[in-house]
Design a protein around this motif. Structure first.
Motif, mmCIF file in Angstrom:
data_model
loop_
_atom_site.group_PDB
_atom_site.id
_atom_site.type_symbol
_atom_site.label_atom_id
_atom_site.label_comp_id
_atom_site.label_asym_id
_atom_site.label_seq_id
_atom_site.Cartn_x
_atom_site.Cartn_y
_atom_site.Cartn_z
ATOM 1 N N GLY A 286 56.525 33.240 30.458
ATOM 2 C CA GLY A 286 55.543 32.131 29.241
ATOM 3 C C GLY A 286 56.324 31.142 28.580
ATOM 4 O O GLY A 286 57.128 30.529 29.125
ATOM 5 N N GLU A 287 56.703 30.890 27.294
ATOM 6 C CA GLU A 287 57.216 30.071 26.547
ATOM 7 C C GLU A 287 58.461 30.740 25.727
ATOM 8 O O GLU A 287 57.965 32.075 25.509
ATOM 9 C CB GLU A 287 55.984 29.703 25.985
ATOM 10 C CG GLU A 287 55.558 28.555 27.105
ATOM 11 C CD GLU A 287 54.144 27.894 25.336
ATOM 12 O OE1 GLU A 287 54.785 27.160 25.210
ATOM 13 O OE2 GLU A 287 53.553 27.892 25.836
ATOM 14 N N ASP A 288 59.677 30.129 25.460
ATOM 15 C CA ASP A 288 59.982 29.840 23.696
ATOM 16 C C ASP A 288 59.286 29.294 23.250
ATOM 17 O O ASP A 288 59.748 28.397 22.791
ATOM 18 C CB ASP A 288 60.836 30.055 24.409
ATOM 19 C CG ASP A 288 62.165 29.874 23.447
ATOM 20 O OD1 ASP A 288 62.187 31.175 22.603
ATOM 21 O OD2 ASP A 288 63.785 29.528 23.180
ATOM 22 N N LYS A 289 59.251 30.336 22.226
ATOM 23 C CA LYS A 289 58.601 29.709 20.878
ATOM 24 C C LYS A 289 59.042 29.583 19.698
ATOM 25 O O LYS A 289 58.985 29.207 18.871
ATOM 26 C CB LYS A 289 57.062 30.078 20.758
ATOM 27 C CG LYS A 289 55.769 30.912 21.502
ATOM 28 C CD LYS A 289 54.678 31.129 20.768
ATOM 29 C CE LYS A 289 53.128 30.720 22.264
ATOM 30 N NZ LYS A 289 53.686 32.054 23.366
ATOM 31 N N PHE A 290 60.959 30.127 19.876
ATOM 32 C CA PHE A 290 61.565 30.532 18.671
ATOM 33 C C PHE A 290 62.957 29.728 19.380
ATOM 34 O O PHE A 290 63.146 29.505 17.662
ATOM 35 C CB PHE A 290 61.942 31.813 19.133
ATOM 36 C CG PHE A 290 60.464 32.405 18.633
ATOM 37 C CD1 PHE A 290 59.618 33.299 17.609
ATOM 38 C CD2 PHE A 290 59.801 33.713 20.242
ATOM 39 C CE1 PHE A 290 58.897 34.104 17.201
ATOM 40 C CE2 PHE A 290 58.290 33.819 20.341
ATOM 41 C CZ PHE A 290 57.520 34.120 19.011
ATOM 42 N N PRO B 267 61.373 40.959 24.844
ATOM 43 C CA PRO B 267 60.400 39.535 24.601
ATOM 44 C C PRO B 267 61.886 38.647 24.163
ATOM 45 O O PRO B 267 62.294 38.243 23.558
ATOM 46 C CB PRO B 267 59.380 40.202 23.074
ATOM 47 C CG PRO B 267 59.744 41.399 23.451
ATOM 48 C CD PRO B 267 60.632 41.416 24.284
ATOM 49 N N ALA B 268 60.850 37.084 23.845
ATOM 50 C CA ALA B 268 61.737 35.888 23.522
ATOM 51 C C ALA B 268 62.105 35.620 22.206
ATOM 52 O O ALA B 268 62.916 34.736 21.945
ATOM 53 C CB ALA B 268 60.598 34.967 24.124
ATOM 54 N N ASP C 13 55.837 36.357 26.748
ATOM 55 C CA ASP C 13 57.150 35.684 26.870
ATOM 56 C C ASP C 13 58.704 36.449 27.280
ATOM 57 O O ASP C 13 58.479 37.325 25.467
ATOM 58 C CB ASP C 13 56.887 34.722 25.576
ATOM 59 C CG ASP C 13 55.446 34.139 24.878
ATOM 60 O OD1 ASP C 13 55.243 33.260 25.793
ATOM 61 O OD2 ASP C 13 54.763 33.963 24.274
ATOM 62 N N VAL C 14 58.697 36.384 28.195
ATOM 63 C CA VAL C 14 60.272 37.175 28.504
ATOM 64 C C VAL C 14 61.678 36.422 28.629
ATOM 65 O O VAL C 14 60.975 35.600 29.251
ATOM 66 C CB VAL C 14 59.518 38.400 29.136
ATOM 67 C CG1 VAL C 14 60.622 39.244 29.858
ATOM 68 C CG2 VAL C 14 58.261 38.937 29.154
ATOM 69 N N ILE C 15 62.367 37.156 28.130
ATOM 70 C CA ILE C 15 63.498 36.276 29.165
ATOM 71 C C ILE C 15 63.973 37.408 29.434
ATOM 72 O O ILE C 15 64.588 39.076 28.996
ATOM 73 C CB ILE C 15 64.239 35.815 27.675
ATOM 74 C CG1 ILE C 15 64.585 37.032 26.854
ATOM 75 C CG2 ILE C 15 64.066 34.556 27.045
ATOM 76 C CD1 ILE C 15 65.557 36.295 25.543
ATOM 77 N N CYS C 16 65.390 37.920 30.348
ATOM 78 C CA CYS C 16 66.470 38.035 30.884
ATOM 79 C C CYS C 16 67.774 37.673 30.098
ATOM 80 O O CYS C 16 68.233 37.087 30.448
ATOM 81 C CB CYS C 16 66.548 38.447 32.563
ATOM 82 S SG CYS C 16 67.592 39.003 32.886
ATOM 83 N N TRP C 17 68.153 38.975 29.447
ATOM 84 C CA TRP C 17 69.257 38.695 28.504
ATOM 85 C C TRP C 17 70.879 39.178 29.191
ATOM 86 O O TRP C 17 72.046 38.646 28.952
ATOM 87 C CB TRP C 17 69.426 39.564 26.978
ATOM 88 C CG TRP C 17 69.343 40.820 26.861
ATOM 89 C CD1 TRP C 17 67.831 41.956 27.398
ATOM 90 C CD2 TRP C 17 70.289 41.515 26.853
ATOM 91 N NE1 TRP C 17 67.775 43.151 27.198
ATOM 92 C CE2 TRP C 17 69.850 43.039 26.972
ATOM 93 C CE3 TRP C 17 71.399 41.400 26.255
ATOM 94 C CZ2 TRP C 17 70.462 44.164 26.502
ATOM 95 C CZ3 TRP C 17 72.180 42.472 25.892
ATOM 96 C CH2 TRP C 17 72.208 43.726 25.884
#
Length: 309
Positions: free
Chosen positions: A287-291, A256-257, A94-98
């Motif tokens: 992946g997903e954003d579970k947060f 990580p997200a 679960d990864v984001i580009c910020w």
């Protein structure tokens, strides 16, 4: 294992050294052609998420942040599987580009001083990323792509392997911005600076200095990229000026997200300018954003889909 994930050997080397690569994403001719097209498009800021005239008119570093949020090529680039699979093999699925940003070096430019980044509070004083896990340090995975050739003569990156597990700087100290201040000098007399700051102001031990005898130079062909922890001690050579060609790096940053991005902030203040975060958003690349802690964008400002396919 995904197609481009780090192999067990590559992952072990990364955990020990703090970096992996270089890897080839574009052939040099392809990179040159793509950049020739995109550099003209990027001059048009009418769709950029940051429209602050003060930051732009002063040419501050923050004026080039996050152009992947309006430029279709950069939007595609930050989500390329060749990049994302490798990053996810380090951070989890679960990864984001910020953030993304450009790093140009022109003929005669000084080197970038040795530095580490944990919360990225080093310039503005407020943490920009916060891990909520019980970690000694945080940081981000930076993917630095050479849009032009990067050699020791044209300001390639330098790393001190294995330094990513200990912070030698305290970002809460803050730094004084003065673009006209004298350049800092390393032990060997090489001119280095940090975009108007003196990074030595953040040193935990004022008498400490990086052990440059252990430094490695990361020469890259145009179209190659390197993956590294932002907490790894890194710098760059100066541009010797033997060629008038600019060296250009493009950095995309991943966490990580679960990480809080710009917690409690509505603006960024650094490098002598400020930008509003009203139109900012992270991009889910794996992946997903579970947060639900961060605003996510699914399209660029021009309507191009962005993120995981």
């Amino acid at each position: 294992m995904s197609q481009f994930s780090l192999t067990p050997t590559e992952l072990a080397d990364f955990q020990r050294n703090g970096y992996a690569g270089p890897f080839t994403l574009y052939e040099p001719e392809e990179m040159a052609d793509r950049w020739r097209q995109e550099r003209l498009k990027l001059l048009d800021r009418s769709n950029a998420v940051y429209q602050d005239t003060e930051a732009i008119s002063q040419g501050t570093n923050i004026s080039n942040y996050d152009r992947h949020l309006d430029n279709a090529f950069l939007a595609e680039h930050i989500a390329r599987p060749e990049i994302v699979h490798r990053v996810a093999s380090i951070l989890g699925n679960d990864v984001i580009c910020w953030r993304s940003e450009f790093f140009p070096k022109y003929a005669g430019d000084e080197g970038t001083d040795w530095h580490q980044a944990d919360t990225f509070a080093n310039a503005g004083g407020e943490p920009q990323i916060v891990w909520d896990e019980d970690r000694e340090y945080g940081g981000t995975i930076t993917v630095w792509t050479a849009f032009t050739e990067a050699s020791t003569e044209t300001a390639c990156l330098q790393f001190i392997p294995g330094t990513h597990r200990q912070m030698f700087y305290d970002e809460t100290k803050g730094m004084h911005y003065d673009p006209d201040a004298n350049r800092s000098k390393t032990k060997n007399g090489v001119a280095r600076g940090f975009f108007g700051y003196d990074y030595r102001q953040l040193q935990i031990d004022p008498d400490w200095s990086p052990d440059e005898s252990k430094a490695v130079s990361m020469e890259m062909r145009a179209g190659q990229f390197i993956v590294f922890w932002s907490t790894l001690m890194h710098a760059s050579h100066g541009h010797a000026g033997k060629t008038q060609e600019m060296r250009l790096g493009f950095a995309s940053r991943y966490v990580p997200a679960s990480v809080h991005v710009y917690p409690g902030l509505s603006e960024i203040h650094e490098y002598g300018g400020r930008i509003s975060l009203e139109n900012f958003g992270c991009v889910l690349v794996s992946g997903e954003d579970k947060f639900g802690r961060n605003r996510l964008l699914s399209h660029t400002t021009t309507g191009v889909p962005i993120g995981k396919s």
